[in-house]
Design an enzyme around this catalytic site. Sequence first.
Site, PDB file in Angstrom:
ATOM      1  N   GLY A  74      31.192  30.678  32.593  1.00 46.29           N
ATOM      2  CA  GLY A  74      32.300  30.123  31.819  1.00 46.29           C
ATOM      3  C   GLY A  74      31.938  29.963  30.356  1.00 46.29           C
ATOM      4  O   GLY A  74      30.813  30.261  29.936  1.00 46.29           O
ATOM      5  N   THR A 116      31.523  27.267  28.527  1.00 45.12           N
ATOM      6  CA  THR A 116      30.516  26.243  28.206  1.00 45.12           C
ATOM      7  C   THR A 116      29.119  26.805  28.474  1.00 45.12           C
ATOM      8  O   THR A 116      28.191  26.583  27.682  1.00 45.12           O
ATOM      9  CB  THR A 116      30.763  24.959  29.028  1.00 45.12           C
ATOM     10  OG1 THR A 116      32.162  24.679  29.031  1.00 45.12           O
ATOM     11  CG2 THR A 116      30.024  23.773  28.434  1.00 45.12           C
ATOM     12  N   GLY A 174      29.533  24.630  34.078  1.00 41.88           N
ATOM     13  CA  GLY A 174      30.696  23.946  33.527  1.00 41.88           C
ATOM     14  C   GLY A 174      31.583  23.382  34.628  1.00 41.88           C
ATOM     15  O   GLY A 174      31.218  23.367  35.805  1.00 41.88           O
ATOM     16  N   ASP A 211      36.049  22.483  35.615  1.00 42.44           N
ATOM     17  CA  ASP A 211      37.473  22.509  35.247  1.00 42.44           C
ATOM     18  C   ASP A 211      38.053  21.104  35.223  1.00 42.44           C
ATOM     19  O   ASP A 211      38.893  20.783  34.383  1.00 42.44           O
ATOM     20  CB  ASP A 211      38.253  23.376  36.245  1.00 42.44           C
ATOM     21  CG  ASP A 211      37.777  24.805  36.218  1.00 42.44           C
ATOM     22  OD1 ASP A 211      37.591  25.338  35.102  1.00 42.44           O
ATOM     23  OD2 ASP A 211      37.551  25.379  37.287  1.00 42.44           O
ATOM     24  N   GLY A 253      37.210  30.436  36.804  1.00 42.47           N
ATOM     25  CA  GLY A 253      36.741  31.804  36.568  1.00 42.47           C
ATOM     26  C   GLY A 253      36.503  32.578  37.853  1.00 42.47           C
ATOM     27  O   GLY A 253      36.019  33.712  37.820  1.00 42.47           O
ATOM     28  N   GLU A 279      28.607  29.776  42.435  1.00 37.35           N
ATOM     29  CA  GLU A 279      28.226  28.550  41.701  1.00 37.35           C
ATOM     30  C   GLU A 279      27.827  27.433  42.665  1.00 37.35           C
ATOM     31  O   GLU A 279      26.870  26.694  42.419  1.00 37.35           O
ATOM     32  CB  GLU A 279      29.396  28.095  40.818  1.00 37.35           C
ATOM     33  CG  GLU A 279      29.649  29.047  39.658  1.00 37.35           C
ATOM     34  CD  GLU A 279      30.925  28.761  38.899  1.00 37.35           C
ATOM     35  OE1 GLU A 279      31.025  29.204  37.752  1.00 37.35           O
ATOM     36  OE2 GLU A 279      31.832  28.109  39.443  1.00 37.35           O
ATOM     37  N   LYS A 323      37.956  17.584  30.218  1.00 36.95           N
ATOM     38  CA  LYS A 323      37.776  17.918  31.640  1.00 36.95           C
ATOM     39  C   LYS A 323      37.754  16.670  32.520  1.00 36.95           C
ATOM     40  O   LYS A 323      37.821  16.763  33.738  1.00 36.95           O
ATOM     41  CB  LYS A 323      36.481  18.721  31.837  1.00 36.95           C
ATOM     42  CG  LYS A 323      36.429  20.016  31.035  1.00 36.95           C
ATOM     43  CD  LYS A 323      37.507  20.981  31.473  1.00 36.95           C
ATOM     44  CE  LYS A 323      37.493  22.295  30.738  1.00 36.95           C
ATOM     45  NZ  LYS A 323      36.389  23.171  31.028  1.00 36.95           N
TER      46      LYS A 323
HETATM   47  C1  5RP Z   1      33.942  29.371  36.684  1.00 33.22           C
HETATM   48  C2  5RP Z   1      33.859  27.900  36.521  1.00 33.22           C
HETATM   49  C3  5RP Z   1      33.655  27.372  35.151  1.00 33.22           C
HETATM   50  O1  5RP Z   1      32.453  26.681  35.104  1.00 33.22           O
HETATM   51  C4  5RP Z   1      34.793  26.458  34.827  1.00 33.22           C
HETATM   52  O2  5RP Z   1      35.998  27.190  34.949  1.00 33.22           O
HETATM   53  C5  5RP Z   1      34.673  25.884  33.424  1.00 33.22           C
HETATM   54  O3  5RP Z   1      34.835  26.888  32.481  1.00 33.22           O
HETATM   55  P1  5RP Z   1      34.707  26.627  30.922  1.00 33.22           P
HETATM   56  O4  5RP Z   1      33.287  26.270  30.654  1.00 33.22           O
HETATM   57  O5  5RP Z   1      35.106  27.955  30.313  1.00 33.22           O
HETATM   58  O6  5RP Z   1      35.655  25.525  30.543  1.00 33.22           O
HETATM   59  O7  5RP Z   1      33.927  27.139  37.453  1.00 33.22           O
HETATM   60  O8  5RP Z   1      34.176  29.723  38.016  1.00 33.22           O
END
Ligand code: 5RP
Length: 217
Positions: A29, A31, A84, A86, A99, A105, A123
């Site tokens: 992601g 982050t 990261g 959501d 993502g 993950e 978040k």
């Molecule tokens: C991907 C994830 C990401 O870690 C989550 O969507 C956070 O993304 P971002 O850092 O772009 O806000 O779970 O599967």
Amino acid sequence: MDAEHEKRLAAEAAAQLVEDGTTIGLGTGSTVSLFLPLLAARGLELRCVATSLRTEEEARALGLSVEPFTGVEALDRLDLAIDGADQISREGWVIKGNGGAHTREKVVAAAADRFLVIASSDKRVERLRPPIPLELLPYGLAATLRRLDLVSLRDLPPSPDGNVIADYHGDVDDPARLATALSTVPGVVEHGLFPPSLVTEILVGCGDAVERTRPSE
Ligand code: 5RP
């Protein structure tokens, strides 16, 4: 507040926590994309595994040593995983998988002695809300979907493991119960609800500070 700035602050704080000689799981992601150059800049001796092709490519381009995490010859545990989020609830439940990488993950987070979540303050949520990402086995997909209410398929290529990415749109009032319900449907490979017990520490960029909480304590 600038989410990018807050993500970078959390990523910087996390990069400082990594020690030389660490085996580390790299999440996916935007982050994590901020975290990777900060980690690489420390010049540590690390063994990394990646949760997505995107992360693997970014990490390798920065000179990080990424090894496979597939098969019985791969590492069977990690010192640390950093990823990261959501959504993050007060109780430390984390929703991941926007993502579509939540299965890998979660495997990486569970393999690690310590799992750190890095995020911007937007978040943090009062109440978890849908969607909850799902990864579904293509085999028997129609039958799996018949057993799942309120699920839509994402218009995405298959996951790196050949599975289908979908989203659950029902309520998330009781995440523990929902996590169990989703896990018990055959054909659901994984869902994006990460329990507090899996999370060692959450680092949230908040304005110009980083707030750290330990949900599993
Ligand atoms: C991907 C994830 C990401 O870690 C989550 O969507 C956070 O993304 P971002 O850092 O772009 O806000 O779970 O599967």
